[in-house]
Design a protein around this motif. Structure first.
Motif, PDB file in Angstrom:
ATOM      1  N   GLU A 183       0.694  -1.103  -0.105  1.00 39.53           N
ATOM      2  CA  GLU A 183       0.247  -0.020  -0.191  1.00 39.53           C
ATOM      3  C   GLU A 183       0.841   1.169  -0.011  1.00 39.53           C
ATOM      4  O   GLU A 183       0.377   2.288  -0.430  1.00 39.53           O
ATOM      5  CB  GLU A 183      -0.983   0.105   1.102  1.00 39.53           C
ATOM      6  N   ASN A 184       2.012   1.153   0.471  1.00 37.81           N
ATOM      7  CA  ASN A 184       2.853   2.559   0.649  1.00 37.81           C
ATOM      8  C   ASN A 184       4.140   2.383  -0.024  1.00 37.81           C
ATOM      9  O   ASN A 184       4.807   3.436  -0.093  1.00 37.81           O
ATOM     10  CB  ASN A 184       3.193   2.593   2.175  1.00 37.81           C
ATOM     11  N   LEU A 185       4.665   1.273  -0.473  1.00 38.27           N
ATOM     12  CA  LEU A 185       5.818   1.441  -1.435  1.00 38.27           C
ATOM     13  C   LEU A 185       5.548   0.490  -2.620  1.00 38.27           C
ATOM     14  O   LEU A 185       6.464  -0.223  -2.854  1.00 38.27           O
ATOM     15  CB  LEU A 185       6.810   0.712  -0.492  1.00 38.27           C
ATOM     16  N   ALA A 186       4.411   0.855  -3.244  1.00 40.11           N
ATOM     17  CA  ALA A 186       3.894   0.114  -4.355  1.00 40.11           C
ATOM     18  C   ALA A 186       5.156   0.496  -5.399  1.00 40.11           C
ATOM     19  O   ALA A 186       5.615   1.462  -5.778  1.00 40.11           O
ATOM     20  CB  ALA A 186       2.637   0.521  -4.987  1.00 40.11           C
ATOM     21  N   GLY A 187       5.505  -0.656  -6.281  1.00 39.57           N
ATOM     22  CA  GLY A 187       6.359  -0.619  -7.343  1.00 39.57           C
ATOM     23  C   GLY A 187       7.650  -1.068  -6.937  1.00 39.57           C
ATOM     24  O   GLY A 187       8.366  -1.272  -7.763  1.00 39.57           O
ATOM     25  N   GLU A 188       8.099  -0.941  -5.729  1.00 41.34           N
ATOM     26  CA  GLU A 188       9.396  -1.383  -5.267  1.00 41.34           C
ATOM     27  C   GLU A 188       9.787  -2.738  -5.168  1.00 41.34           C
ATOM     28  O   GLU A 188       8.595  -3.687  -4.704  1.00 41.34           O
ATOM     29  CB  GLU A 188       9.387  -0.894  -3.791  1.00 41.34           C
ATOM     30  N   THR A 189      10.789  -3.166  -5.515  1.00 44.24           N
ATOM     31  CA  THR A 189      11.233  -4.661  -5.597  1.00 44.24           C
ATOM     32  C   THR A 189      11.868  -4.954  -4.111  1.00 44.24           C
ATOM     33  O   THR A 189      12.212  -4.026  -3.309  1.00 44.24           O
ATOM     34  CB  THR A 189      12.300  -4.990  -6.527  1.00 44.24           C
ATOM     35  N   VAL A 190      11.425  -6.145  -3.807  1.00 42.41           N
ATOM     36  CA  VAL A 190      11.991  -6.647  -2.585  1.00 42.41           C
ATOM     37  C   VAL A 190      13.107  -7.729  -2.187  1.00 42.41           C
ATOM     38  O   VAL A 190      13.072  -8.464  -3.177  1.00 42.41           O
ATOM     39  CB  VAL A 190      10.692  -6.999  -1.599  1.00 42.41           C
ATOM     40  N   ALA A 191      13.976  -7.709  -1.592  1.00 42.75           N
ATOM     41  CA  ALA A 191      15.198  -8.539  -1.230  1.00 42.75           C
ATOM     42  C   ALA A 191      14.849  -9.137   0.539  1.00 42.75           C
ATOM     43  O   ALA A 191      14.615  -8.051   1.289  1.00 42.75           O
ATOM     44  CB  ALA A 191      16.443  -8.261  -1.414  1.00 42.75           C
ATOM     45  N   ILE A 192      14.949 -10.254   0.592  1.00 45.56           N
ATOM     46  CA  ILE A 192      14.662 -10.778   2.045  1.00 45.56           C
ATOM     47  C   ILE A 192      15.799 -11.731   2.524  1.00 45.56           C
ATOM     48  O   ILE A 192      16.338 -12.307   1.794  1.00 45.56           O
ATOM     49  CB  ILE A 192      13.465 -11.865   1.672  1.00 45.56           C
ATOM     50  N   LEU A 193      16.083 -11.302   3.761  1.00 46.14           N
ATOM     51  CA  LEU A 193      17.205 -12.046   4.559  1.00 46.14           C
ATOM     52  C   LEU A 193      16.278 -12.667   5.886  1.00 46.14           C
ATOM     53  O   LEU A 193      15.583 -11.887   6.464  1.00 46.14           O
ATOM     54  CB  LEU A 193      18.290 -11.065   5.190  1.00 46.14           C
ATOM     55  N   PHE A 194      16.481 -13.907   5.944  1.00 43.82           N
ATOM     56  CA  PHE A 194      15.703 -14.522   7.135  1.00 43.82           C
ATOM     57  C   PHE A 194      16.550 -15.298   7.875  1.00 43.82           C
ATOM     58  O   PHE A 194      17.384 -16.093   7.227  1.00 43.82           O
ATOM     59  CB  PHE A 194      14.339 -14.936   6.775  1.00 43.82           C
ATOM     60  N   GLN A 195      16.153 -15.617   9.243  1.00 41.34           N
ATOM     61  CA  GLN A 195      16.874 -16.523   9.773  1.00 41.34           C
ATOM     62  C   GLN A 195      16.401 -17.875   9.322  1.00 41.34           C
ATOM     63  O   GLN A 195      15.112 -18.177   9.306  1.00 41.34           O
ATOM     64  CB  GLN A 195      16.837 -16.236  11.345  1.00 41.34           C
ATOM     65  N   ASN A 196      17.172 -19.026   9.335  1.00 39.69           N
ATOM     66  CA  ASN A 196      16.698 -20.229   8.765  1.00 39.69           C
ATOM     67  C   ASN A 196      16.309 -20.986  10.003  1.00 39.69           C
ATOM     68  O   ASN A 196      16.918 -22.227  10.527  1.00 39.69           O
ATOM     69  CB  ASN A 196      17.983 -21.082   8.020  1.00 39.69           C
ATOM     70  N   ASP A 197      15.045 -20.855  10.414  1.00 36.96           N
ATOM     71  CA  ASP A 197      14.564 -21.563  11.317  1.00 36.96           C
ATOM     72  C   ASP A 197      12.879 -21.141  11.460  1.00 36.96           C
ATOM     73  O   ASP A 197      12.573 -20.677  10.435  1.00 36.96           O
ATOM     74  CB  ASP A 197      15.089 -21.350  12.961  1.00 36.96           C
ATOM     75  N   ASP A 198      11.986 -21.876  12.382  1.00 33.45           N
ATOM     76  CA  ASP A 198      10.595 -21.472  12.345  1.00 33.45           C
ATOM     77  C   ASP A 198      10.510 -20.098  12.462  1.00 33.45           C
ATOM     78  O   ASP A 198       9.374 -19.637  11.757  1.00 33.45           O
ATOM     79  CB  ASP A 198      10.048 -22.145  13.456  1.00 33.45           C
ATOM     80  N   PHE A 199      10.932 -19.160  13.252  1.00 33.81           N
ATOM     81  CA  PHE A 199      10.903 -17.840  13.546  1.00 33.81           C
ATOM     82  C   PHE A 199      11.219 -17.101  11.917  1.00 33.81           C
ATOM     83  O   PHE A 199      10.330 -16.381  11.536  1.00 33.81           O
ATOM     84  CB  PHE A 199      11.797 -17.056  14.304  1.00 33.81           C
ATOM     85  N   GLY A 200      12.368 -17.188  11.403  1.00 33.25           N
ATOM     86  CA  GLY A 200      12.572 -16.421  10.311  1.00 33.25           C
ATOM     87  C   GLY A 200      11.822 -17.057   8.925  1.00 33.25           C
ATOM     88  O   GLY A 200      11.317 -16.252   8.267  1.00 33.25           O
ATOM     89  N   LYS A 201      11.571 -18.381   8.958  1.00 28.23           N
ATOM     90  CA  LYS A 201      10.602 -18.799   7.683  1.00 28.23           C
ATOM     91  C   LYS A 201       9.190 -18.280   7.894  1.00 28.23           C
ATOM     92  O   LYS A 201       8.583 -18.056   6.798  1.00 28.23           O
ATOM     93  CB  LYS A 201      10.810 -20.395   7.672  1.00 28.23           C
TER      94      LYS A 201
END
Length: 249
Positions: free
Chosen positions: A11-29
């Protein structure tokens, strides 16, 4: 939380591409998957890290090479601080969107290092996160924060910050649970668990006024509404919406 942040970006950053960094566990996933399920734009890169990793620069380099407009960090404070260190060293300035587990005060302390928390706030200013508790900086004169500060001072607690306020919210909820169990006449483990599941519309004093806690035998998600906020250079959290957004539980 991932759903709330995904919808906020839509809704607020429409058109922006996203890259994701997440912790490889239940929390991050769970945080990454919920964001992707809600986000309607393009995720141009994804990287995970192990909770025991000592270096995540290769993952961050891959994300940077994808040239995203938004960097979504579903990471714990230590690794979020490493991401900021990498961004600062490489003059990389995507819009950061991150989990509320990154307490602004804690993250600013880590990012500021020897230069201090004020320096850290300046470096993380502009990041978007979520909130559900009173801001100990912006709400310093609120009666609940005044009382919280007194409790910390009188009982030898640590310096007041987002995590101490969070701890009081947990403590008040535990007391509420024990009171229900006592009224029910069952202080066994099973009785206390059942009492927790009876909590309905309970409001810890340090939560935002519009957010309450309700639990049941089929729903153990205590916080289901959050307020997207932008971290300011002075450490305050600027609300970005007028009403909390529900993310489901």
């Amino acid at each position: 939380e991932g759903t709330i942040l995904g919808n906020y970006v839509n809704e607020n950053l429409a058109g922006e591409t996203v890259a994701i960094l997440f912790q490889n566990d239940d929390f991050g996933k769970s945080g990454a998957d919920a964001f992707k399920a809600a986000f309607t734009g393009d995720v141009v890169a994804e990287e995970s890290y192990e909770s025991t990793a000592t270096d995540i620069n290769s993952q961050l380099a891959n994300l940077r090479n994808a040239d995203p407009g938004v960097l979504y960090l579903y990471a714990t404070p230590g690794y979020t601080a490493r991401a900021y260190a990498y961004m600062l060293q490489n003059s990389w300035t995507p819009q950061v969107v991150m989990s509320y587990v990154n307490s602004a005060t804690t993250l600013a302390s880590l990012v500021g290092g020897d230069a201090g928390v004020a320096d850290g706030f300046g470096k993380i200013a502009g990041a978007i996160s979520n909130n559900y508790i009173l801001d100990p900086v912006a709400s310093v004169d609120e009666p609940a924060i005044v009382e919280h500060t007194r409790i910390m001072a009188d009982h030898g607690g640590p310096a007041v910050g987002t995590l101490t306020v969070y701890a009081q919210a947990i403590g008040e909820t535990v007391v509420q649970t024990l009171e229900i169990a006592c009224e029910n006449g069952d202080m066994t483990r099973a009785g206390i668990m059942a009492a927790a599941e009876e909590i309905e519309g309970f409001h810890p004093s340090v939560l935002l006024e519009v957010i309450d806690i309700s639990l049941s035998d089929t729903d153990h998600a205590a916080i289901q509404s959050l307020v997207p906020v932008e971290i300011q250079a002075d450490g305050t959290l600027l609300p970005l919406v007028d009403e909390p957004i529900e993310g489901g539980g």
